[in-house]
Design a protein around this motif. Structure first.
Motif, mmCIF file in Angstrom:
data_model
loop_
_atom_site.group_PDB
_atom_site.id
_atom_site.type_symbol
_atom_site.label_atom_id
_atom_site.label_comp_id
_atom_site.label_asym_id
_atom_site.label_seq_id
_atom_site.Cartn_x
_atom_site.Cartn_y
_atom_site.Cartn_z
ATOM 1 N N ILE A 95 -11.086 6.336 9.668
ATOM 2 C CA ILE A 95 -9.920 5.620 10.181
ATOM 3 C C ILE A 95 -8.649 6.336 9.736
ATOM 4 O O ILE A 95 -7.684 6.486 10.503
ATOM 5 N N ALA A 96 -8.629 6.790 8.505
ATOM 6 C CA ALA A 96 -7.460 7.534 8.009
ATOM 7 C C ALA A 96 -7.257 8.819 8.808
ATOM 8 O O ALA A 96 -6.117 9.196 9.130
ATOM 9 N N GLN A 97 -8.370 9.496 9.092
ATOM 10 C CA GLN A 97 -8.265 10.743 9.864
ATOM 11 C C GLN A 97 -7.759 10.447 11.285
ATOM 12 O O GLN A 97 -6.955 11.199 11.844
ATOM 13 N N ALA A 98 -8.222 9.337 11.899
ATOM 14 C CA ALA A 98 -7.776 8.954 13.239
ATOM 15 C C ALA A 98 -6.277 8.650 13.238
ATOM 16 O O ALA A 98 -5.541 9.040 14.155
ATOM 17 N N GLN A 99 -5.809 7.954 12.177
ATOM 18 C CA GLN A 99 -4.371 7.672 12.081
ATOM 19 C C GLN A 99 -3.564 8.952 12.063
ATOM 20 O O GLN A 99 -2.526 9.075 12.707
ATOM 21 N N GLN A 100 -4.063 9.942 11.298
ATOM 22 C CA GLN A 100 -3.334 11.202 11.175
ATOM 23 C C GLN A 100 -3.298 11.939 12.526
ATOM 24 O O GLN A 100 -2.259 12.464 12.934
ATOM 25 N N LEU A 101 -4.447 11.964 13.226
ATOM 26 C CA LEU A 101 -4.502 12.672 14.507
ATOM 27 C C LEU A 101 -3.644 11.976 15.578
ATOM 28 O O LEU A 101 -3.024 12.643 16.415
ATOM 29 N N LEU A 102 -3.603 10.651 15.555
ATOM 30 C CA LEU A 102 -2.853 9.903 16.555
ATOM 31 C C LEU A 102 -1.391 9.706 16.172
ATOM 32 O O LEU A 102 -0.587 9.270 17.008
ATOM 33 N N ALA A 103 -1.073 9.981 14.873
ATOM 34 C CA ALA A 103 0.294 9.818 14.367
ATOM 35 C C ALA A 103 0.763 8.380 14.516
ATOM 36 O O ALA A 103 1.876 8.106 15.010
ATOM 37 N N VAL A 104 -0.115 7.431 14.144
ATOM 38 C CA VAL A 104 0.236 6.010 14.199
ATOM 39 C C VAL A 104 -0.203 5.358 12.903
ATOM 40 O O VAL A 104 -1.049 5.889 12.163
ATOM 41 N N ASP A 105 0.347 4.180 12.621
ATOM 42 C CA ASP A 105 -0.040 3.391 11.464
ATOM 43 C C ASP A 105 -0.937 2.257 11.944
ATOM 44 O O ASP A 105 -0.472 1.279 12.538
ATOM 45 N N LEU A 106 -2.255 2.385 11.736
ATOM 46 C CA LEU A 106 -3.208 1.401 12.256
ATOM 47 C C LEU A 106 -3.281 0.136 11.411
ATOM 48 O O LEU A 106 -4.088 -0.751 11.688
ATOM 49 N N THR A 107 -2.418 0.041 10.400
ATOM 50 C CA THR A 107 -2.304 -1.251 9.707
ATOM 51 C C THR A 107 -1.393 -2.188 10.507
ATOM 52 O O THR A 107 -1.330 -3.382 10.241
ATOM 53 N N SER A 108 -0.696 -1.623 11.503
ATOM 54 C CA SER A 108 0.202 -2.408 12.358
ATOM 55 C C SER A 108 -0.585 -2.985 13.530
ATOM 56 O O SER A 108 -1.341 -2.277 14.208
ATOM 57 N N PHE A 109 -0.396 -4.285 13.790
ATOM 58 C CA PHE A 109 -1.108 -4.907 14.900
ATOM 59 C C PHE A 109 -0.746 -4.290 16.258
ATOM 60 O O PHE A 109 -1.633 -4.030 17.076
ATOM 61 N N PRO A 110 0.547 -4.060 16.572
ATOM 62 C CA PRO A 110 0.862 -3.444 17.878
ATOM 63 C C PRO A 110 0.152 -2.102 18.071
ATOM 64 O O PRO A 110 -0.294 -1.796 19.176
ATOM 65 N N ALA A 111 0.061 -1.300 17.010
ATOM 66 C CA ALA A 111 -0.608 -0.001 17.138
ATOM 67 C C ALA A 111 -2.090 -0.194 17.412
ATOM 68 O O ALA A 111 -2.697 0.513 18.239
ATOM 69 N N ARG A 112 -2.720 -1.151 16.691
ATOM 70 C CA ARG A 112 -4.146 -1.421 16.931
ATOM 71 C C ARG A 112 -4.366 -1.965 18.343
ATOM 72 O O ARG A 112 -5.331 -1.619 19.024
ATOM 73 N N ALA A 113 -3.457 -2.846 18.835
ATOM 74 C CA ALA A 113 -3.592 -3.418 20.178
ATOM 75 C C ALA A 113 -3.489 -2.346 21.251
ATOM 76 O O ALA A 113 -4.251 -2.337 22.227
ATOM 77 N N GLU A 114 -2.533 -1.418 21.063
ATOM 78 C CA GLU A 114 -2.386 -0.353 22.054
ATOM 79 C C GLU A 114 -3.615 0.552 22.070
ATOM 80 O O GLU A 114 -4.096 0.953 23.139
ATOM 81 N N LEU A 115 -4.169 0.845 20.884
ATOM 82 C CA LEU A 115 -5.340 1.698 20.811
ATOM 83 C C LEU A 115 -6.543 0.985 21.442
ATOM 84 O O LEU A 115 -7.351 1.615 22.155
ATOM 85 N N TRP A 116 -6.667 -0.304 21.212
ATOM 86 C CA TRP A 116 -7.775 -1.065 21.830
ATOM 87 C C TRP A 116 -7.638 -1.092 23.356
ATOM 88 O O TRP A 116 -8.627 -0.940 24.084
ATOM 89 N N ALA A 117 -6.443 -1.249 23.855
ATOM 90 C CA ALA A 117 -6.206 -1.243 25.307
ATOM 91 C C ALA A 117 -6.594 0.117 25.898
ATOM 92 O O ALA A 117 -7.191 0.184 26.981
ATOM 93 N N ALA A 118 -6.290 1.196 25.177
ATOM 94 C CA ALA A 118 -6.686 2.525 25.669
ATOM 95 C C ALA A 118 -8.199 2.657 25.712
ATOM 96 O O ALA A 118 -8.764 3.234 26.659
#
Length: 510
Positions: free
Chosen positions: A482-505
């Motif tokens: 998960i940490a590696q995915a955050q780094q590659l995507l340049a997002v903070d996956l502790t944030s709900f909006p970021a997780r929601a956008e990734l789930w929608a994708a």
């Protein structure tokens, strides 16, 4: 329209020729004396067939039989050759080479059922040829005269209030045949005379007319249906056919075809003139549709009631349809006819995204039938009142994006998939692919499973332990991925909006 053609019977009836039938008429084929003759020819060759045409009368003085009068086989072979070549009858000129007709020739003609007649010495062969030519000319003149009179009568019929119906009736009378006019959808609109062809013929004819019109190309064809000769001719331009004319039971010669051609021209012109009126109706319907989209049906109700009948009673189903360009004119004609037949049962208009069709919510037949007939792609909204017409229109557009040609997609089915189901579109999939590309490229290059890990982690409410159990790996491995995915995507996956956008994708890319 059946003028008598030049025949052997007509020649035998002329007293100035003084011909005598030597055959027993009762023993001949029923139409042997009434077959049309194309020409009269004379020859004394034992085998003249290489120099003969079909459907002619042959004259001979019998010099080819001199010296073989008793050879019955010679006569049989001679007559058989003539019969095989299509000779309609044989005339024997007497008192030139011999008196009377040879008995062997009489017997051979009787066995072959070939008409045989005597031409007396005082009647020259050229007189028969001239008489037949005169009959051909008279018959041609009579046919041309009939064609002119028929065209005049049909032109007058076209001026009556019901021009198309009167034209069809007059053509049927002139041809002594059944004539039917079909609209662009293959639906019979005018026919004459009554009664119409029986059920089997009518069904086969309607199917054939529909098939020809669906092809969209100009065509003329002759076929046989249930033992009846049928002529079909499309009306209108290729790609913009306006209908089809069908004639059952008529043998059309050159003059008959010219009369039919004049009807096709007049009917085609009348139908094309209706196109101008159709454009005006289309523009008016589009204006009323614009009024309905403002969620105020007052103007649309008033105008529609005056011209086409009341709007469909609420609640209504609002649908948006797209139709192949080659079928667009036919589709509008079909809707126009349907609206006329069901006053208050259908309204339609052309909008920016396609044809908008409005039917009572209880009508479960019109939209599927329309989609099937015209290979239309149809999206239908939930039942609604006119006060929320614009919202129903948006629902129909949403459903349309999920429909396929020839089918009706319902908004209720799209809504059942939730909000994220709306991501299933080319644009949504393209954005999802771009968002997930860094993870997919890393998995492909290094053999990792970042996409699968992130999907499982999000589906388990971002709980590391539950994702680890589902994946069958250690929780520290999940956390590292998960940490590696955050780094590659340049997002903070502790944030709900970021997780929601990734789930929608992930949903859109599935």
């Amino acid at each position: 329209m059946t003028d008598p053609q030049p025949t052997l019977r007509a020649l035998l009836a002329r007293r100035d020729l003084d011909l005598r039938l030597a055959s027993d008429e009762a023993a001949l084929p029923a139409d042997a004396l009434d077959e049309p003759l194309r020409w009269v020819h004379s020859s004394d060759l034992i085998d003249p067939t290489p120099f003969l045409a079909d459907d002619l009368l042959l004259l001979t003085t019998g010099t080819q039989f001199v010296g073989v009068e008793e050879n019955a086989a010679r006569y049989r072979e001679y007559v058989d050759r003539l019969r095989a070549r299509g000779v309609r009858g044989l005339g024997f000129g007497t008192e030139v080479v011999r008196d009377g007709i040879p008995a062997g020739l009489v017997d051979a003609c009787r066995e072959a059922r070939m008409p045989l007649f005597e031409v007396p010495y005082r009647t020259p062969f050229i007189a028969l040829a001239r008489a037949n030519a005169e009959a051909i000319a008279a018959q041609a003149y009579a046919r041309r005269t009939w064609a002119l009179a028929a065209q005049r009568a049909i032109s007058l019929a076209a001026l009556r209030p019901d021009g198309l119906g009167a034209t069809v009736a007059e053509l049927a009378r002139q041809l002594d045949a059944w004539v039917g006019l079909y609209d662009a959808t293959g639906r019979p609109t005018h026919a004459a005379p009554d009664p119409a062809p029986d059920g089997a013929i009518a069904e086969a004819l309607a199917a054939e007319a529909g098939a020809v019109l669906r092809r969209g190309a100009r065509a003329a064809s002759t076929l046989e249906i249930a033992g009846h000769r049928v002529t079909l001719q499309t009306l209108g331009r290729g790609g913009h056919l306006r209908g089809l004319l069908a004639i059952v039971g008529a043998e059309l010669d050159l003059e008959g075809r010219s009369v039919v051609t004049s009807v096709i021209a007049m009917a085609g012109l009348a139908l094309e003139q209706n196109v101008g009126l159709g454009r005006a109706r289309t523009a008016l319907r589009a204006g009323l549709l614009h009024a309905l989209l403002s969620d105020d049906p007052t103007l649309a109700r008033r105008v529609s009631r005056e011209l086409w009948g009341p709007l469909p009673a609420a609640p209504v189903t609002v649908a948006v349809a797209t139709v192949p360009s080659t079928r667009s004119a036919a589709a509008v004609d079909w809707l126009e006819l349907r609206a006329g037949e069901r006053r208050g049962g259908l309204f339609f208009g052309r909008g920016g995204d396609g044809l908008v069709v409005v039917v009572p919510a209880s009508d479960a037949e019109t939209l599927p039938t329309f989609a099937d007939l015209f290979d239309a792609t149809v999206g239908a909204a939930d039942p609604a009142d006119y006060a929320v017409f614009s919202r129903a229109h948006e629902q129909a557009l949403t459903a349309l994006r999920r429909a396929t040609p020839g089918t009706v997609a319902r908004f209720a089915d799209a809504a059942a998939g939730g909000v994220l189901a709306g991501l299933d579109s080319p644009a949504g999939r393209a954005l999802a692919d771009a968002r997930l590309r860094p993870l997919r490229d890393h998995d492909a290059a290094h053999g990792t499973a970042l996409v699968e890990t992130v999907r499982t982690w999000l589906s388990h409410d971002a709980r590391i332990d539950e994702a680890a159990r589902a994946l069958g790996i250690h929780r520290h491995t999940v956390r590292a991925r998960i940490a590696q995915a955050q780094q590659l995507l340049a997002v903070d996956l502790t944030s709900f909006p970021a997780r929601a956008e990734l789930w929608a994708a992930l949903v859109a890319a599935a």
